[in-house]
Design a protein around this motif. Structure first.
Motif, PDB file in Angstrom:
ATOM      1  N   ILE A  58       9.405 -14.833   6.868  1.00 62.50           N
ATOM      2  CA  ILE A  58       7.965 -14.653   6.999  1.00 62.50           C
ATOM      3  C   ILE A  58       7.570 -13.340   6.341  1.00 62.50           C
ATOM      4  O   ILE A  58       8.004 -12.267   6.767  1.00 62.50           O
ATOM      5  N   ASP A  59       6.745 -13.441   5.329  1.00 63.26           N
ATOM      6  CA  ASP A  59       6.237 -12.247   4.646  1.00 63.26           C
ATOM      7  C   ASP A  59       5.188 -11.605   5.545  1.00 63.26           C
ATOM      8  O   ASP A  59       4.228 -12.246   5.965  1.00 63.26           O
ATOM      9  N   LEU A  60       5.386 -10.351   5.875  1.00 58.04           N
ATOM     10  CA  LEU A  60       4.493  -9.660   6.802  1.00 58.04           C
ATOM     11  C   LEU A  60       3.477  -8.761   6.096  1.00 58.04           C
ATOM     12  O   LEU A  60       2.781  -7.995   6.751  1.00 58.04           O
ATOM     13  N   GLY A  61       3.409  -8.824   4.794  1.00 57.17           N
ATOM     14  CA  GLY A  61       2.404  -8.043   4.088  1.00 57.17           C
ATOM     15  C   GLY A  61       3.029  -6.971   3.213  1.00 57.17           C
ATOM     16  O   GLY A  61       4.220  -6.970   2.927  1.00 57.17           O
ATOM     17  N   SER A  62       2.182  -6.050   2.794  1.00 56.60           N
ATOM     18  CA  SER A  62       2.607  -4.968   1.922  1.00 56.60           C
ATOM     19  C   SER A  62       1.986  -3.679   2.455  1.00 56.60           C
ATOM     20  O   SER A  62       0.806  -3.644   2.794  1.00 56.60           O
ATOM     21  N   TYR A  63       2.798  -2.643   2.507  1.00 54.79           N
ATOM     22  CA  TYR A  63       2.348  -1.376   3.062  1.00 54.79           C
ATOM     23  C   TYR A  63       2.751  -0.268   2.097  1.00 54.79           C
ATOM     24  O   TYR A  63       3.858  -0.279   1.567  1.00 54.79           O
ATOM     25  N   GLY A  64       1.859   0.651   1.879  1.00 52.69           N
ATOM     26  CA  GLY A  64       2.155   1.711   0.927  1.00 52.69           C
ATOM     27  C   GLY A  64       1.676   3.069   1.399  1.00 52.69           C
ATOM     28  O   GLY A  64       0.771   3.188   2.223  1.00 52.69           O
ATOM     29  N   VAL A  65       2.310   4.095   0.842  1.00 52.31           N
ATOM     30  CA  VAL A  65       1.983   5.471   1.178  1.00 52.31           C
ATOM     31  C   VAL A  65       2.465   6.339   0.018  1.00 52.31           C
ATOM     32  O   VAL A  65       3.375   5.951  -0.715  1.00 52.31           O
ATOM     33  N   THR A  66       1.824   7.461  -0.164  1.00 53.22           N
ATOM     34  CA  THR A  66       2.327   8.392  -1.174  1.00 53.22           C
ATOM     35  C   THR A  66       3.254   9.378  -0.495  1.00 53.22           C
ATOM     36  O   THR A  66       3.016   9.820   0.632  1.00 53.22           O
ATOM     37  N   ILE A  67       4.318   9.697  -1.189  1.00 53.36           N
ATOM     38  CA  ILE A  67       5.327  10.611  -0.641  1.00 53.36           C
ATOM     39  C   ILE A  67       5.670  11.667  -1.686  1.00 53.36           C
ATOM     40  O   ILE A  67       5.404  11.486  -2.874  1.00 53.36           O
ATOM     41  N   THR A  68       6.240  12.715  -1.218  1.00 57.65           N
ATOM     42  CA  THR A  68       6.789  13.728  -2.105  1.00 57.65           C
ATOM     43  C   THR A  68       8.297  13.648  -1.963  1.00 57.65           C
ATOM     44  O   THR A  68       8.836  13.825  -0.868  1.00 57.65           O
ATOM     45  N   ASP A  69       8.968  13.367  -3.060  1.00 60.78           N
ATOM     46  CA  ASP A  69      10.416  13.220  -2.978  1.00 60.78           C
ATOM     47  C   ASP A  69      11.092  14.578  -2.884  1.00 60.78           C
ATOM     48  O   ASP A  69      10.436  15.618  -2.881  1.00 60.78           O
TER      49      ASP A  69
END
Length: 176
Positions: A63-74
């Motif tokens: 079951i695909d639960l969506g897409s979630y994103g955030v910007t990060i500093t590596d």
């Protein structure tokens, strides 16, 4: 006077002899009856065992639960966009209902641990960090999915993700 003849008393031995003869005669009659009775031999078979109907093989669903994103500093100081696409692995039988009515609750239960995860920068590079995030999200969504789909059990979650460099640059201007 005339003498009367005395009756002779029967001896005890005579009684036992007559009982013995009577017993032998009864035994002979019983044996004769037993020998003349028709005997039909029947094979005794074990009780019939009805096979249990085979339980249906559990079905697996991703079951695909969506897409979630955030910007990060590596770790090198570069700003990247991290996206994950959680996929719940379900196993069970029975009808499957649409999860769209629960999407807001699912979003909150996935986004909260995702945003609060202490080391997002290593989710795409470290299997340990990815596994820890998977466990947190799994613990959050399992009760919701169990109540929505009682015939189905969540057996795992996958977090395919990617971190890409952002196409923009952060520029600061100084007044001068």
């Amino acid at each position: 006077m005339a003498t009367r003849k005395k009756k002779q008393a029967k001896s005890g031995r005579g009684r036992w002899v007559s009982f013995g003869i009577l017993a032998v005669l009864l035994a002979a009659v019983a044996v004769g009856i037993a020998l003349n009775l028709p005997v039909h031999l029947r094979r005794i078979s074990p009780p019939a065992v009805t096979p249990n109907p085979a339980a249906p093989t559990p079905t697996r669903r991703n079951i695909d639960l969506g897409s979630y994103g955030v910007t990060i500093t590596d770790h090198a100081g570069k700003i990247k966009a991290l996206t994950i696409h959680p996929v719940a692995i379900m196993q069970g039988n029975g009808p499957w209902q649409n999860l769209h009515p629960l999407q807001r609750q699912l979003d909150a239960r996935i986004a909260n641990p995702f945003m609060a995860f202490p080391d997002l920068a290593s989710v795409t590079t470290s299997t340990i960090a990815q596994s820890a995030l998977e466990q947190q999200i799994l613990q959050n969504i399992a009760p919701l999915l169990k109540s929505a789909e009682p015939d189905w059990k969540i057996i795992g979650i996958q977090l395919p993700g990617s971190a890409i460099s952002t196409p923009w640059r952060c520029v600061t201007r100084q007044k001068g």
